[in-house]
Design a protein around this motif. Structure first.
Motif, PDB file in Angstrom:
ATOM      1  N   LYS A  43       0.810  -1.232   0.000  1.00  0.00           N
ATOM      2  CA  LYS A  43       0.000   0.000   0.000  1.00  0.00           C
ATOM      3  C   LYS A  43       0.841   1.279   0.000  1.00  0.00           C
ATOM      4  O   LYS A  43       0.388   2.315  -0.447  1.00  0.00           O
ATOM      5  N   ARG A  44       2.071   1.202   0.521  1.00  0.00           N
ATOM      6  CA  ARG A  44       2.803   2.444   0.756  1.00  0.00           C
ATOM      7  C   ARG A  44       3.516   3.022  -0.453  1.00  0.00           C
ATOM      8  O   ARG A  44       3.545   4.228  -0.647  1.00  0.00           O
ATOM      9  N   ASP A  61       8.837  -2.086   2.481  1.00  0.00           N
ATOM     10  CA  ASP A  61       7.717  -1.574   1.680  1.00  0.00           C
ATOM     11  C   ASP A  61       8.194  -1.109   0.300  1.00  0.00           C
ATOM     12  O   ASP A  61       7.486  -1.268  -0.699  1.00  0.00           O
ATOM     13  N   ILE A  62       9.403  -0.530   0.252  1.00  0.00           N
ATOM     14  CA  ILE A  62       9.965  -0.113  -1.042  1.00  0.00           C
ATOM     15  C   ILE A  62      10.237  -1.358  -1.902  1.00  0.00           C
ATOM     16  O   ILE A  62       9.903  -1.402  -3.086  1.00  0.00           O
ATOM     17  N   GLN A  67       8.994  -4.718  -6.490  1.00  0.00           N
ATOM     18  CA  GLN A  67       8.753  -6.064  -7.030  1.00  0.00           C
ATOM     19  C   GLN A  67       7.352  -6.177  -7.633  1.00  0.00           C
ATOM     20  O   GLN A  67       7.168  -6.784  -8.687  1.00  0.00           O
ATOM     21  N   ASP A  68       6.352  -5.572  -6.971  1.00  0.00           N
ATOM     22  CA  ASP A  68       4.984  -5.601  -7.513  1.00  0.00           C
ATOM     23  C   ASP A  68       4.950  -4.986  -8.909  1.00  0.00           C
ATOM     24  O   ASP A  68       4.336  -5.538  -9.828  1.00  0.00           O
TER      25      ASP A  68
END
Ligand code: KG4
Ligand code: ZN
Length: 360
Positions: free
Chosen positions: A209-210, A257-258, A263-264
């Motif tokens: 989400k971030r 989160d990064i 990767q997403d």
């Protein structure tokens, strides 16, 4: 040509090929036996050069020297484990392109010397064609026709494979390879080299989400005739990550989160372009290859997207997805059976197109 027992006690002719791979930082040798697409791996030895971790990347001169000291025992061990003598071999297959020239030359020179001294046919193999064949070593159905996504440290290739040896190049990267992007982002986040698997581990603990990075080269209204429809580009994504790292007040807190956001975005792009290709050519199989194919998040995203549409996804196990000599010998089976041979003037080349390209 050897003989092996077939069902019912008949004996049938088999081919035995020794594969040698020294294109980067693994010294590897393997013996394969069989015919057609029915090929068994009798042995596979892979010696990884850990020393490069200290430098955060492969140092070509060190790689060549390390191949020199390990090539003889690695090949000997592959022959021993396969209970095969040199005189039992029908061919010696060696990666001669693409890769680090000094590293390739060690395998090429040794392969040539063995072939010459025993009068065994020699076959130069393109490293990426090896990656293309890796899944077929474990999965009987990972054979053409299929869509292939080859994602390694140096290459990102999207191919339509109508038959072995007939490859339509649909897309490649304009800048960084997928594995290279993983490795560079890993470095930005202070992770060890090569960083792909560390990014994957870290991303698994991060939130999606971030950090939402743009999906490179993915436009919803893109058409097959657009020149970026199948093309990849990861340097912009890498820069976006760099900016996020610089803006971070506490990287220890933000880095998972990064990694997840990076990767997403990268996986989404790989999946989208592969799905476009499978769809455009009506293929029912997708084959992944290269080191990035070790990424389980990629494999499951690919399956989630394609399997509902009836497309089966094949990935090699990590040992066969990363650089190894079994895939080189496997690709050589196809070329050997077609009567192809290399001369003793076989040379090593830093880069060259995969053989068998047909017009796009
Ligand atoms: O095919 P390969 O062993 O060598 C080349 O021909 O380049 O690929 C190595 C690449 C490296 O960039 C490494 O970070 C990446 O494969 N890799 C991964 C994973 N495991 C290895 N990338 C993402 N996720 C992984 N789990
Ligand atoms: Zn490779």
């Amino acid at each position: 040509m050897g003989m092996r027992k077939a069902s019912g006690g008949r004996r049938e002719a088999v081919t035995r090929i020794l594969g040698i791979e020294t294109s980067c930082d693994e010294t590897s040798a393997a013996v394969l036996e069989g015919s057609g697409d029915d090929v068994a791996q009798k042995s596979l030895v892979i010696l990884s050069q850990d020393i490069h971790r200290v430098f955060g990347g492969v140092v070509p001169e060190i790689a060549s020297r390390a191949h020199l000291t390990s090539i003889v025992p690695v090949v000997q061990r592959a022959l021993d484990e396969a209970a095969t003598r040199l005189e039992d071999l029908d061919a010696i297959a060696v990666t001669n392109t693409p890769g680090l020239v000094g590293a390739l030359l060690v395998g090429v020179s040794y392969g040539k010397a063995l072939a010459f001294s025993r009068d065994i046919p020699l076959l130069g193999v393109h490293h990426m064609e090896g990656h293309l064949f890796a899944a077929a070593l474990e999965h009987r159905d990972a054979v053409p026709p299929f869509t292939a996504l080859l994602v390694s440290g140096g290459h990102t290739l999207l191919l339509d494979v109508e038959a072995w040896g007939k490859y339509r190049l649909l897309g490649a990267t304009r800048d960084d390879a997928a594995g290279e992007a993983f490795d560079k982002v890993a470095k930005l986040l202070g992770l060890p080299y090569p960083g792909g698997r560390y990014i994957e581990q870290l991303a698994a603990t991060g939130s999606s989400k971030r950090f939402s990075f743009a999906r490179p080269m993915v436009r919803k209204n893109a058409l097959p005739e657009d020149d970026d429809y199948y093309t990849f580009s990861f340097s912009g994504l890498k820069t976006a990550v760099l900016n996020a790292v610089r803006a971070s007040k506490d990287l220890e807190v933000d880095k998972a989160d990064i990694a997840r956001g990076f990767q997403d975005s990268l996986i989404d792009t790989l999946v989208e372009k592969t799905a476009r290709a499978a769809n455009a050519f009506g293929r029912e199989r997708v084959v992944l290859g290269g080191g990035v194919a070790c990424n389980r998040t990629l494999a499951s995203a690919m399956r989630a997207r394609l399997e509902p549409a009836g497309v089966k996804v094949f990935t090699p196990t990590p040992r066969l997805a990363t650089d190894n000599a079994a895939m080189i010998a496997r690709a050589a089976f196809f070329r050997f059976e077609r009567g192809e041979r290399s001369g003793l003037d076989l040379n090593a080349y830093a880069s060259s197109p995969i053989p068998g390209l047909v017009a796009a």
